[in-house]
Design a protein around this motif. Structure first.
Motif, PDB file in Angstrom:
ATOM      1  N   PHE A 221      48.695  -9.341 -12.667  1.00  0.00           N
ATOM      2  CA  PHE A 221      47.819  -8.724 -11.669  1.00  0.00           C
ATOM      3  C   PHE A 221      46.349  -9.080 -11.913  1.00  0.00           C
ATOM      4  O   PHE A 221      45.555  -9.087 -10.972  1.00  0.00           O
TER       5      PHE A 221
ATOM      6  N   ARG B 259      51.630   4.524  -6.437  1.00  0.00           N
ATOM      7  CA  ARG B 259      52.315   3.901  -5.281  1.00  0.00           C
ATOM      8  C   ARG B 259      52.605   2.421  -5.556  1.00  0.00           C
ATOM      9  O   ARG B 259      51.716   1.657  -5.915  1.00  0.00           O
ATOM     10  N   VAL B 260      53.851   2.080  -5.360  1.00  0.00           N
ATOM     11  CA  VAL B 260      54.317   0.678  -5.429  1.00  0.00           C
ATOM     12  C   VAL B 260      53.846   0.007  -6.735  1.00  0.00           C
ATOM     13  O   VAL B 260      53.252  -1.066  -6.718  1.00  0.00           O
TER      14      VAL B 260
ATOM     15  N   MET C 252      41.587  -5.886 -11.038  1.00  0.00           N
ATOM     16  CA  MET C 252      41.945  -4.996  -9.923  1.00  0.00           C
ATOM     17  C   MET C 252      40.865  -3.918  -9.770  1.00  0.00           C
ATOM     18  O   MET C 252      40.447  -3.587  -8.656  1.00  0.00           O
TER      19      MET C 252
ATOM     20  N   HIS D  86      44.213   1.076  -2.467  1.00  0.00           N
ATOM     21  CA  HIS D  86      44.438   1.620  -1.116  1.00  0.00           C
ATOM     22  C   HIS D  86      44.729   3.125  -1.129  1.00  0.00           C
ATOM     23  O   HIS D  86      44.229   3.859  -0.277  1.00  0.00           O
ATOM     24  N   THR D  87      45.503   3.569  -2.113  1.00  0.00           N
ATOM     25  CA  THR D  87      45.890   4.991  -2.139  1.00  0.00           C
ATOM     26  C   THR D  87      44.721   5.868  -2.599  1.00  0.00           C
ATOM     27  O   THR D  87      44.349   6.840  -1.928  1.00  0.00           O
TER      28      THR D  87
ATOM     29  N   ALA E  67      47.795   3.035 -11.635  1.00  0.00           N
ATOM     30  CA  ALA E  67      48.189   1.677 -11.221  1.00  0.00           C
ATOM     31  C   ALA E  67      47.715   1.450  -9.791  1.00  0.00           C
ATOM     32  O   ALA E  67      48.487   1.137  -8.889  1.00  0.00           O
ATOM     33  N   THR E  68      46.436   1.578  -9.638  1.00  0.00           N
ATOM     34  CA  THR E  68      45.832   1.643  -8.303  1.00  0.00           C
ATOM     35  C   THR E  68      45.813   0.314  -7.558  1.00  0.00           C
ATOM     36  O   THR E  68      45.641   0.282  -6.342  1.00  0.00           O
ATOM     37  N   GLY E  69      45.986  -0.794  -8.276  1.00  0.00           N
ATOM     38  CA  GLY E  69      45.918  -2.105  -7.609  1.00  0.00           C
ATOM     39  C   GLY E  69      44.580  -2.255  -6.916  1.00  0.00           C
ATOM     40  O   GLY E  69      43.518  -1.983  -7.497  1.00  0.00           O
TER      41      GLY E  69
ATOM     42  N   ASP F 224      43.954   1.400 -13.664  1.00  0.00           N
ATOM     43  CA  ASP F 224      44.877   0.259 -13.640  1.00  0.00           C
ATOM     44  C   ASP F 224      44.835  -0.419 -15.004  1.00  0.00           C
ATOM     45  O   ASP F 224      43.847  -0.306 -15.738  1.00  0.00           O
ATOM     46  N   ILE F 225      45.886  -1.171 -15.289  1.00  0.00           N
ATOM     47  CA  ILE F 225      45.951  -1.899 -16.556  1.00  0.00           C
ATOM     48  C   ILE F 225      45.148  -3.196 -16.479  1.00  0.00           C
ATOM     49  O   ILE F 225      44.743  -3.743 -17.498  1.00  0.00           O
TER      50      ILE F 225
ATOM     51  N   ALA G 277      49.849   3.051 -17.676  1.00  0.00           N
ATOM     52  CA  ALA G 277      50.451   4.225 -17.032  1.00  0.00           C
ATOM     53  C   ALA G 277      51.249   5.064 -18.026  1.00  0.00           C
ATOM     54  O   ALA G 277      51.615   6.194 -17.714  1.00  0.00           O
ATOM     55  N   GLU G 278      51.514   4.493 -19.189  1.00  0.00           N
ATOM     56  CA  GLU G 278      52.365   5.190 -20.152  1.00  0.00           C
ATOM     57  C   GLU G 278      51.557   6.041 -21.126  1.00  0.00           C
ATOM     58  O   GLU G 278      52.126   6.783 -21.926  1.00  0.00           O
TER      59      GLU G 278
HETATM   60  C1  SAM Z   1      51.258  -3.521  -6.182  1.00  0.00           C
HETATM   61  S1  SAM Z   1      49.921  -2.987  -7.127  1.00  0.00           S
HETATM   62  C2  SAM Z   1      49.670  -1.288  -6.739  1.00  0.00           C
HETATM   63  C3  SAM Z   1      49.380  -0.949  -5.316  1.00  0.00           C
HETATM   64  C4  SAM Z   1      48.540   0.279  -5.120  1.00  0.00           C
HETATM   65  N1  SAM Z   1      48.968   1.405  -5.901  1.00  0.00           N
HETATM   66  C5  SAM Z   1      48.422   0.653  -3.639  1.00  0.00           C
HETATM   67  O1  SAM Z   1      48.695   1.802  -3.254  1.00  0.00           O
HETATM   68  O2  SAM Z   1      48.040  -0.237  -2.875  1.00  0.00           O
HETATM   69  C6  SAM Z   1      50.638  -2.778  -8.746  1.00  0.00           C
HETATM   70  C7  SAM Z   1      49.593  -2.430  -9.798  1.00  0.00           C
HETATM   71  O3  SAM Z   1      50.251  -1.856 -10.926  1.00  0.00           O
HETATM   72  C8  SAM Z   1      49.491  -2.196 -12.052  1.00  0.00           C
HETATM   73  N2  SAM Z   1      50.333  -1.980 -13.245  1.00  0.00           N
HETATM   74  C9  SAM Z   1      51.493  -2.585 -13.544  1.00  0.00           C
HETATM   75  N3  SAM Z   1      51.984  -2.090 -14.687  1.00  0.00           N
HETATM   76  C10 SAM Z   1      51.120  -1.152 -15.120  1.00  0.00           C
HETATM   77  C11 SAM Z   1      51.092  -0.267 -16.246  1.00  0.00           C
HETATM   78  N4  SAM Z   1      52.073  -0.245 -17.144  1.00  0.00           N
HETATM   79  N5  SAM Z   1      50.045   0.572 -16.349  1.00  0.00           N
HETATM   80  C12 SAM Z   1      49.049   0.598 -15.427  1.00  0.00           C
HETATM   81  N6  SAM Z   1      49.023  -0.224 -14.366  1.00  0.00           N
HETATM   82  C13 SAM Z   1      50.052  -1.079 -14.202  1.00  0.00           C
HETATM   83  C14 SAM Z   1      49.131  -3.641 -11.823  1.00  0.00           C
HETATM   84  O4  SAM Z   1      48.048  -4.084 -12.618  1.00  0.00           O
HETATM   85  C15 SAM Z   1      48.822  -3.638 -10.328  1.00  0.00           C
HETATM   86  O5  SAM Z   1      47.458  -3.521 -10.077  1.00  0.00           O
END
Ligand code: SAM
Length: 258
Positions: free
Chosen positions: A14, A116-117, A78, A57-58, A52-54, A73-74, A100-101
């Motif tokens: 990401f 989300r997602v 992002m 959007h949320t 994990a806000t990406g 976010d990790i 997230a853990e």
């Molecule tokens: C598809 S995007 C999230 C979309 C966003 N939540 C939205 O509503 O549009 C997935 C996100 O999860 C984050 N991610 C994945 N594994 C993670 C973890 N273990 N801890 C925190 N963030 C994580 C990624 O860096 C990425 O930005």
């Protein structure tokens, strides 16, 4: 931040793809978040954590409603995109880089935690749920929206898992509604609503681009689509529309309260 292999893979993936998740991404449409939020009675200026806000959007949706939002976010790139979008929209938010853990917040800090997602990338959903339960205030809400699998449909589950892993090797596991419910209820979270809805994956080639899927993996996914069994076709409605390969993911919306 000490990361395990699954977390490192997500951070790398990401970090490289952050520019693809903002404007024009299918996640920009937050109708699913709006529908879920209508079931909650939040304080006027709630403390909200979006994990994990990406591209945000949320979390930015809740910031736009006047809540005090932390977007985490990790992957730092992002969070850089989030800050740019928040500035464009005149929104004041906090961003934090963490997994997230394990959260860097005190107990009972938030009225709402959203995610989300993203949980299908997490290395430990049980640790994530334990952290959500810890940082929510009594009565606080947890909103989880993620790709899912139907309970008791092992063939479709295995197929979706293979497709997702090939498309984006940082994918970990899609969990069923029953598994998420059990995880919540083993903590202090009480599930108040669980809904599995179909969500269209509108164009396989666009989907490859967002993840920068390696060429050999694209070939393997196309092969999985051609050879999908009847059970997979029934569950995921794999098909071709106007020359584009489409399918429907089961998408879970779960609301729980502390
Ligand atoms: C598809 S995007 C999230 C979309 C966003 N939540 C939205 O509503 O549009 C997935 C996100 O999860 C984050 N991610 C994945 N594994 C993670 C973890 N273990 N801890 C925190 N963030 C994580 C990624 O860096 C990425 O930005």
């Amino acid at each position: 931040m000490q990361l395990d292999a699954v977390q490192s893979a997500a951070q790398e993936q990401f970090g490289k793809q952050s520019h693809r998740y903002g404007k024009g991404h299918i996640l920009q449409n937050v109708d699913d978040v709006i529908a879920a939020a209508s079931q909650m009675a939040l304080p006027a200026r709630a403390e909200v954590l979006d994990v994990a806000t990406g591209a945000g959007h949320t979390g930015l949706y809740f910031a736009g409603l006047g809540h005090r939002v932390t977007l985490a976010d990790i992957a730092q790139p992002m969070l850089d995109r989030v800050r740019e979008t928040a500035a464009e929209r005149g929104l004041q938010v906090t961003t934090r880089q963490h997994a997230a853990e394990q959260f860097p917040y005190a107990e009972a800090s938030f009225d709402l935690v959203t995610c989300r997602v993203a949980p299908h990338h997490f290395s430990s959903p049980p640790d994530f749920i334990a952290e959500v339960a810890r940082v929510l205030r009594p009565g606080g809400y947890f909103l989880l929206i993620d790709g899912s699998v139907f309970d008791d449909e092992p063939e479709a589950e295995a197929w979706l898992h293979q497709v997702e892993k090939l498309r984006d090797p940082s994918h970990n596991r899609l969990l069923s509604p029953r598994t998420w419910t059990q995880l919540c209820e083993r903590s202090v979270l009480r599930v108040t609503s669980v809904e599995l809805k179909e969500f269209k994956q509108p164009n396989l080639e666009w989907y490859f681009e967002t993840a920068n899927t390696p060429p050999d993996n694209r070939v393997a996914v196309r092969r999985l689509i051609e050879t999908a069994t009847d059970a997979v076709r029934r569950c995921c409605k794999v098909g071709v529309e106007e020359g584009k390969t489409v399918w429907w993911w089961p998408r879970l919306t779960l609301i729980a309260r502390r």
